[in-house]
Design a protein around this motif. Sequence first.
Motif, PDB file in Angstrom:
ATOM      1  N   THR A   1       0.813  -1.224   0.000  1.00  0.00           N
ATOM      2  CA  THR A   1       0.000   0.000   0.000  1.00  0.00           C
ATOM      3  C   THR A   1       0.845   1.273   0.000  1.00  0.00           C
ATOM      4  OG1 THR A   1      -0.174  -0.080   2.418  1.00  0.00           O
ATOM      5  CG2 THR A   1      -1.953  -1.110   1.148  1.00  0.00           C
ATOM      6  N   THR A   2       2.178   1.114  -0.013  1.00  0.00           N
ATOM      7  CA  THR A   2       3.037   2.317  -0.025  1.00  0.00           C
ATOM      8  C   THR A   2       4.036   2.232  -1.174  1.00  0.00           C
ATOM      9  OG1 THR A   2       4.549   1.359   1.622  1.00  0.00           O
ATOM     10  CG2 THR A   2       2.762   2.748   2.459  1.00  0.00           C
ATOM     11  N   VAL A   3       5.278   1.929  -0.858  1.00  0.00           N
ATOM     12  CA  VAL A   3       6.371   2.037  -1.827  1.00  0.00           C
ATOM     13  C   VAL A   3       6.332   1.001  -2.953  1.00  0.00           C
ATOM     14  CG1 VAL A   3       7.924   3.187  -0.227  1.00  0.00           C
ATOM     15  CG2 VAL A   3       7.950   0.702  -0.373  1.00  0.00           C
ATOM     16  N   LEU A   4       5.653  -0.113  -2.751  1.00  0.00           N
ATOM     17  CA  LEU A   4       5.584  -1.133  -3.802  1.00  0.00           C
ATOM     18  C   LEU A   4       4.143  -1.372  -4.267  1.00  0.00           C
ATOM     19  CD1 LEU A   4       8.218  -3.691  -2.442  1.00  0.00           C
ATOM     20  CD2 LEU A   4       8.466  -2.153  -4.392  1.00  0.00           C
ATOM     21  N   SER A   5       3.360  -0.313  -4.323  1.00  0.00           N
ATOM     22  CA  SER A   5       1.946  -0.457  -4.694  1.00  0.00           C
ATOM     23  C   SER A   5       1.759  -0.995  -6.112  1.00  0.00           C
ATOM     24  CB  SER A   5       1.210   0.874  -4.535  1.00  0.00           C
ATOM     25  OG  SER A   5       1.778   1.853  -5.375  1.00  0.00           O
ATOM     26  N   GLU A   6       2.699  -0.740  -6.981  1.00  0.00           N
ATOM     27  CA  GLU A   6       2.608  -1.230  -8.360  1.00  0.00           C
ATOM     28  C   GLU A   6       3.265  -2.599  -8.539  1.00  0.00           C
ATOM     29  OE1 GLU A   6       0.864   0.402 -10.768  1.00  0.00           O
ATOM     30  OE2 GLU A   6       0.310   1.736  -9.118  1.00  0.00           O
ATOM     31  N   LYS A   7       3.884  -3.130  -7.499  1.00  0.00           N
ATOM     32  CA  LYS A   7       4.613  -4.397  -7.588  1.00  0.00           C
ATOM     33  C   LYS A   7       4.262  -5.298  -6.407  1.00  0.00           C
ATOM     34  CE  LYS A   7       8.355  -2.302 -10.086  1.00  0.00           C
ATOM     35  NZ  LYS A   7       9.151  -2.978 -11.021  1.00  0.00           N
ATOM     36  N   PRO A   8       3.038  -5.851  -6.389  1.00  0.00           N
ATOM     37  CA  PRO A   8       2.618  -6.652  -5.237  1.00  0.00           C
ATOM     38  C   PRO A   8       3.424  -7.943  -5.070  1.00  0.00           C
ATOM     39  CG  PRO A   8       1.015  -6.819  -6.993  1.00  0.00           C
ATOM     40  CD  PRO A   8       1.992  -5.751  -7.395  1.00  0.00           C
ATOM     41  N   VAL A   9       3.867  -8.543  -6.152  1.00  0.00           N
ATOM     42  CA  VAL A   9       4.654  -9.778  -6.035  1.00  0.00           C
ATOM     43  C   VAL A   9       6.011  -9.460  -5.393  1.00  0.00           C
ATOM     44  CG1 VAL A   9       5.707 -11.693  -7.291  1.00  0.00           C
ATOM     45  CG2 VAL A   9       3.433 -10.898  -7.942  1.00  0.00           C
ATOM     46  N   THR A  10       6.619  -8.343  -5.763  1.00  0.00           N
ATOM     47  CA  THR A  10       7.875  -7.925  -5.128  1.00  0.00           C
ATOM     48  C   THR A  10       7.651  -7.651  -3.646  1.00  0.00           C
ATOM     49  OG1 THR A  10       8.627  -6.975  -7.210  1.00  0.00           O
ATOM     50  CG2 THR A  10       9.765  -6.247  -5.214  1.00  0.00           C
ATOM     51  N   ALA A  11       6.549  -7.001  -3.305  1.00  0.00           N
ATOM     52  CA  ALA A  11       6.222  -6.748  -1.898  1.00  0.00           C
ATOM     53  C   ALA A  11       6.087  -8.056  -1.139  1.00  0.00           C
ATOM     54  CB  ALA A  11       4.934  -5.933  -1.787  1.00  0.00           C
ATOM     55  N   LYS A  12       5.470  -9.043  -1.765  1.00  0.00           N
ATOM     56  CA  LYS A  12       5.299 -10.351  -1.128  1.00  0.00           C
ATOM     57  C   LYS A  12       6.648 -11.019  -0.917  1.00  0.00           C
ATOM     58  CE  LYS A  12       3.283 -13.849   0.556  1.00  0.00           C
ATOM     59  NZ  LYS A  12       3.042 -13.718   1.992  1.00  0.00           N
ATOM     60  N   ILE A  13       7.517 -10.959  -1.888  1.00  0.00           N
ATOM     61  CA  ILE A  13       8.836 -11.590  -1.775  1.00  0.00           C
ATOM     62  C   ILE A  13       9.650 -10.933  -0.656  1.00  0.00           C
ATOM     63  CG2 ILE A  13      11.051 -11.902  -2.968  1.00  0.00           C
ATOM     64  CD1 ILE A  13       9.341 -12.343  -5.557  1.00  0.00           C
ATOM     65  N   VAL A  14       9.652  -9.601  -0.594  1.00  0.00           N
ATOM     66  CA  VAL A  14      10.392  -8.896   0.459  1.00  0.00           C
ATOM     67  C   VAL A  14       9.835  -9.268   1.832  1.00  0.00           C
ATOM     68  CG1 VAL A  14      10.879  -6.621   1.452  1.00  0.00           C
ATOM     69  CG2 VAL A  14      11.114  -6.989  -1.016  1.00  0.00           C
ATOM     70  N   ALA A  15       8.519  -9.258   1.968  1.00  0.00           N
ATOM     71  CA  ALA A  15       7.885  -9.598   3.248  1.00  0.00           C
ATOM     72  C   ALA A  15       8.230 -11.029   3.669  1.00  0.00           C
ATOM     73  CB  ALA A  15       6.373  -9.431   3.143  1.00  0.00           C
ATOM     74  N   THR A  16       8.213 -11.935   2.723  1.00  0.00           N
ATOM     75  CA  THR A  16       8.511 -13.329   3.034  1.00  0.00           C
ATOM     76  C   THR A  16       9.982 -13.509   3.387  1.00  0.00           C
ATOM     77  OG1 THR A  16       6.737 -13.984   1.523  1.00  0.00           O
ATOM     78  CG2 THR A  16       8.232 -15.700   2.226  1.00  0.00           C
TER      79      THR A  16
END
Length: 181
Positions: free
Chosen positions: A48-63
């Motif tokens: 919802t912030t810095v990776l709003s256009e890249k949800p898969v990247t956000a998921k990878i970083v979080a994981t």
Amino acid sequence: MSVVESVVLRLPEPLRSLALKHRELLKFAVVGGTCFVIDTVIFLVLKTTVLSEKPVTAKIVATLVATIVSYVLNREWSFKTRGGRERHHEAALFFLVNGIGIALNSLPLWVSRYLLHFQEPHVTRLGEEVADFVSAQIIGTLIAMAFRWWGYKKWVFPTADFRPRRVTRAYDREDEAPGDA
């Protein structure tokens, strides 16, 4: 004694014996629940912030962040009596298994977004958010969790009772649970 162990000891029979028998799985589940919360919070903040256009990247970083926490907790608590490998070899295998786990965890989100097109303008914003959460945080997590449980026991921490466990009471040992015949 940990909070989980003190709760287990207060359970009535036969639940206590069952919990003691499967204590490793219960600890794995507690670590998984903790890492699920970490993963979910980081995923939602990034998405919802810095990776709003890249949800898969956000998921990878979080994981990845949750995986680092998971290694420490699983190594020192869930599988503390297991081992059989040098620490660097064990860590390498842990992160290899988790690399596969990250791919398995991210795959349902990728399918949801890019094959099924559950994203705006094809669905509403609410539909996109629900699809992202269900595919990444529920389906992906369940698939990856099953793989990790199997992979940890098979490759990462293969030898049971390798490291001695500190026993505070006689019935804390799996083979001497109260009520066992």
